[in-house]
Design a protein around this motif. Structure first.
Motif, short mmCIF file in Angstrom:
data_model
loop_
_atom_site.label_atom_id
_atom_site.label_comp_id
_atom_site.label_asym_id
_atom_site.label_seq_id
_atom_site.Cartn_x
_atom_site.Cartn_y
_atom_site.Cartn_z
N LEU A 26 0.84 -1.20 0.00
CA LEU A 26 0.00 0.00 0.00
C LEU A 26 0.87 1.25 0.00
N GLY A 27 1.93 1.24 0.77
CA GLY A 27 2.84 2.38 0.80
C GLY A 27 3.48 2.63 -0.56
N ARG A 28 3.92 1.54 -1.20
CA ARG A 28 4.52 1.69 -2.54
C ARG A 28 3.50 2.20 -3.54
N ALA A 29 2.29 1.66 -3.49
CA ALA A 29 1.23 2.10 -4.42
C ALA A 29 0.87 3.56 -4.19
N SER A 30 0.83 3.95 -2.94
CA SER A 30 0.53 5.35 -2.62
C SER A 30 1.62 6.28 -3.14
N ARG A 31 2.86 5.86 -2.97
CA ARG A 31 3.98 6.68 -3.47
C ARG A 31 3.93 6.80 -4.99
N ARG A 32 3.69 5.67 -5.69
CA ARG A 32 3.61 5.72 -7.15
C ARG A 32 2.44 6.59 -7.61
N HIS A 33 1.33 6.52 -6.89
CA HIS A 33 0.17 7.34 -7.23
C HIS A 33 0.49 8.82 -7.08
N GLN A 34 1.14 9.17 -5.98
CA GLN A 34 1.51 10.57 -5.76
C GLN A 34 2.51 11.05 -6.81
N GLU A 35 3.45 10.18 -7.17
CA GLU A 35 4.40 10.54 -8.22
C GLU A 35 3.70 10.76 -9.55
N ALA A 36 2.74 9.89 -9.88
CA ALA A 36 1.99 10.03 -11.13
C ALA A 36 1.20 11.34 -11.13
N ILE A 37 0.63 11.69 -10.00
CA ILE A 37 -0.10 12.97 -9.91
C ILE A 37 0.87 14.12 -10.12
N GLY A 38 2.05 14.02 -9.54
CA GLY A 38 3.05 15.08 -9.72
C GLY A 38 3.46 15.24 -11.18
N VAL A 39 3.67 14.12 -11.88
CA VAL A 39 4.04 14.18 -13.30
C VAL A 39 2.89 14.76 -14.10
N TRP A 40 1.65 14.37 -13.78
CA TRP A 40 0.48 14.92 -14.47
C TRP A 40 0.37 16.43 -14.24
N ARG A 41 0.60 16.86 -13.02
CA ARG A 41 0.54 18.30 -12.73
C ARG A 41 1.61 19.06 -13.51
N ASP A 42 2.80 18.48 -13.61
CA ASP A 42 3.86 19.12 -14.40
C ASP A 42 3.44 19.24 -15.86
N ALA A 43 2.85 18.16 -16.41
CA ALA A 43 2.39 18.19 -17.80
C ALA A 43 1.27 19.22 -17.97
N LEU A 44 0.38 19.30 -16.98
CA LEU A 44 -0.70 20.28 -17.03
C LEU A 44 -0.14 21.70 -16.99
N ALA A 45 0.84 21.93 -16.15
CA ALA A 45 1.45 23.26 -16.05
C ALA A 45 2.12 23.62 -17.38
N GLU A 46 2.79 22.67 -18.00
CA GLU A 46 3.43 22.93 -19.29
C GLU A 46 2.38 23.24 -20.35
N PHE A 47 1.28 22.50 -20.33
CA PHE A 47 0.20 22.72 -21.29
C PHE A 47 -0.42 24.11 -21.09
N GLU A 48 -0.69 24.46 -19.84
CA GLU A 48 -1.28 25.78 -19.56
C GLU A 48 -0.32 26.90 -19.93
N LYS A 49 0.96 26.69 -19.71
CA LYS A 49 1.97 27.68 -20.08
C LYS A 49 1.96 27.88 -21.59
N HIS A 50 1.86 26.78 -22.32
CA HIS A 50 1.81 26.87 -23.78
C HIS A 50 0.55 27.62 -24.22
N LEU A 51 -0.59 27.33 -23.62
CA LEU A 51 -1.83 28.03 -23.98
C LEU A 51 -1.70 29.53 -23.73
N GLU A 52 -1.12 29.87 -22.61
CA GLU A 52 -0.93 31.29 -22.28
C GLU A 52 0.00 31.95 -23.30
N LEU A 53 1.05 31.27 -23.66
CA LEU A 53 1.98 31.80 -24.66
C LEU A 53 1.28 31.98 -26.00
N ARG A 54 0.46 31.02 -26.35
CA ARG A 54 -0.28 31.09 -27.62
C ARG A 54 -1.25 32.26 -27.64
N ARG A 55 -1.91 32.48 -26.51
CA ARG A 55 -2.85 33.61 -26.42
C ARG A 55 -2.12 34.94 -26.53
#
Length: 157
Positions: A26-55
């Motif tokens: 459970l601890g390992r799964a929780s850590r992997r889940h949190q890491e996946a959320i972190g990577v997703w947030r980074d990708a979202l931030a990059e996407f939003e940054k690109h949208l802002e640049l495009r605008r």
């Protein structure tokens, strides 16, 4: 009375080990889940940054717009892949929670059996102790009666 010995001790040891393994999983799964959320947030931030640049570059030329659109499509694909990773890790986390619940339940069953057997053993020990005390009391009364009987026979003679 014999000392309490739990005949299912090996099973309890096994169940405890399974419970510990489930906790670690459970601890390992929780850590992997949190890491996946972190990577997703980074990708979202990059996407939003690109949208802002495009605008902000509304006056971009045709080739720049095409390149921006292609980059946005690529970022959207990455964002979707990261979202799927988060969902996969979420499912793995839920499975780890379920496995822990099952392991805990199996351990609790053995613990309840042990507790019931220990309580029964203690009750039996108390009954034996009470029997011994009762026997000692009867012997004391009988001995006292015999002594009193001897005292009276000495007085009458």
């Amino acid at each position: 009375m014999k000392r309490f010995r739990f005949s299912l001790e090996a099973v309890m040891t096994l169940r405890r080990g399974q419970h510990e393994q489930a906790l670690e999983a459970l601890g390992r799964a929780s850590r992997r889940h949190q890491e996946a959320i972190g990577v997703w947030r980074d990708a979202l931030a990059e996407f939003e940054k690109h949208l802002e640049l495009r605008r902000s570059r509304s006056d971009a030329s045709g080739p720049d717009r095409l390149r921006d659109h292609e980059w946005q499509t690529l970022l959207e694909g990455r964002l979707e892949a990261r979202r799927q990773d988060v969902e996969k890790e979420q499912r793995a986390l839920m499975q780890a929670h379920e496995a822990l619940a099952l392991a805990r339940q199996a351990l609790e069953i053995i613990e309840k059996v042990r507790d019931r057997r220990r309580n029964h053993h203690q009750e039996e020990a108390l009954k034996e102790e009470q029997k011994l005390l009762d026997e000692m009391g009867r012997r004391s009364v009988m001995a006292h009666g015999l002594l009193r009987g001897q005292d009276e026979s000495v007085l009458h003679s």
